[in-house]
Design a protein around this motif. Sequence first.
Motif, PDB file in Angstrom:
ATOM      1  N   ASP A  92      15.039  29.977   6.692  1.00 10.73           N
ATOM      2  CA  ASP A  92      14.944  29.911   8.252  1.00 10.73           C
ATOM      3  C   ASP A  92      13.193  30.014   8.430  1.00 10.73           C
ATOM      4  OD1 ASP A  92      15.819  29.467  11.098  1.00 10.73           O
ATOM      5  OD2 ASP A  92      14.930  31.508  11.070  1.00 10.73           O
ATOM      6  N   PRO A  93      12.602  29.041   9.061  1.00 14.04           N
ATOM      7  CA  PRO A  93      11.116  29.436   9.110  1.00 14.04           C
ATOM      8  C   PRO A  93      10.830  30.803  10.080  1.00 14.04           C
ATOM      9  CG  PRO A  93      11.585  27.114   9.366  1.00 14.04           C
ATOM     10  CD  PRO A  93      12.807  27.821   9.472  1.00 14.04           C
ATOM     11  N   TRP A  94      11.571  30.919  10.911  1.00 15.32           N
ATOM     12  CA  TRP A  94      11.598  32.032  12.110  1.00 15.32           C
ATOM     13  C   TRP A  94      11.992  33.430  11.348  1.00 15.32           C
ATOM     14  CZ3 TRP A  94       8.299  31.605  15.722  1.00 15.32           C
ATOM     15  CH2 TRP A  94       8.172  30.369  16.544  1.00 15.32           C
ATOM     16  N   ALA A  95      12.992  33.277  10.484  1.00 17.79           N
ATOM     17  CA  ALA A  95      13.282  34.553   9.741  1.00 17.79           C
ATOM     18  C   ALA A  95      12.256  34.784   8.815  1.00 17.79           C
ATOM     19  CB  ALA A  95      14.575  34.388   8.898  1.00 17.79           C
ATOM     20  N   ARG A  96      11.310  33.669   8.309  1.00 16.62           N
ATOM     21  CA  ARG A  96      10.411  33.933   7.074  1.00 16.62           C
ATOM     22  C   ARG A  96       9.276  34.619   8.030  1.00 16.62           C
ATOM     23  NH1 ARG A  96      10.072  31.398   2.282  1.00 16.62           N
ATOM     24  NH2 ARG A  96       7.748  30.743   2.736  1.00 16.62           N
ATOM     25  N   ASP A 117       0.748  28.578   6.201  1.00 23.65           N
ATOM     26  CA  ASP A 117       1.842  28.044   5.412  1.00 23.65           C
ATOM     27  C   ASP A 117       3.363  28.255   6.437  1.00 23.65           C
ATOM     28  OD1 ASP A 117       0.324  27.032   3.633  1.00 23.65           O
ATOM     29  OD2 ASP A 117       0.733  28.263   2.130  1.00 23.65           O
ATOM     30  N   LEU A 118       3.444  29.658   6.774  1.00 24.47           N
ATOM     31  CA  LEU A 118       4.350  29.933   7.620  1.00 24.47           C
ATOM     32  C   LEU A 118       4.535  29.222   8.948  1.00 24.47           C
ATOM     33  CD1 LEU A 118       4.385  33.897   6.525  1.00 24.47           C
ATOM     34  CD2 LEU A 118       6.269  32.210   6.057  1.00 24.47           C
ATOM     35  N   ILE A 119       3.432  29.297   9.562  1.00 25.38           N
ATOM     36  CA  ILE A 119       3.142  28.907  10.859  1.00 25.38           C
ATOM     37  C   ILE A 119       3.368  27.197  10.799  1.00 25.38           C
ATOM     38  CG2 ILE A 119       1.601  28.252  12.724  1.00 25.38           C
ATOM     39  CD1 ILE A 119       0.831  31.276  12.433  1.00 25.38           C
TER      40      ILE A 119
END
Length: 213
Positions: free
Chosen positions: A100-104, A154-156
Amino acid sequence: MAEVENPKTAAAAEGRLGGALLQGEFSDRHRDILEAAASLFAERGYSATSVRDIGERVGLLGGSLYHYIKSKEALFVRIHDIALQVAEDRILAAVSGLTDPWARLEAACVTMLEIQLDPNSLTMPLMNDFASAPLEIRERLVAKRDAFEQMFRDLIADLSLHPAFDRGVYRLLLLTLLNNVGSWYRPGDMTPEDIGLQIVRIFRHDEICANDG
């Protein structure tokens, strides 16, 4: 027979650069010098630390010390790069396995604050000392800092943000906030994890409100 751990090696593992020095091809004396320099740069800053100070801390005269280092400038750059690499490796390990992008992003922010707010960490003192270092030193540090920030790019990039949000501005605001928590944080009711989660919730405000609506 159990192997007896070298006391100097054990000390290096527990120092400011810690296990990072055990992964390189360093002699015990070289580890001592890197640890001493890291501590002095963190305590006094780049400008107020001399090669003589480093030599005195490890018991070496100038000529002997230069057998291990090229210059104070090169030493500072190397320690800066090691510290950022250690931080980068910890953050990448924290987000690995999460989908999950937000969890990352949460895991990355929490880990970064745990590093920043650790009194033995080098990243905060070195980050704060960046502006006071000579221009030629700052130019040599930029490439490593850009590589570190690429993780957050990358995360954003994977987040579902409102189209009105500029992801570059979003990233800069987030990193600026994370890098400055140490200026006001005091151990108390909130842990670094609590603060990291709160920061992500605030930066996720638009999406949360949209979902609640």
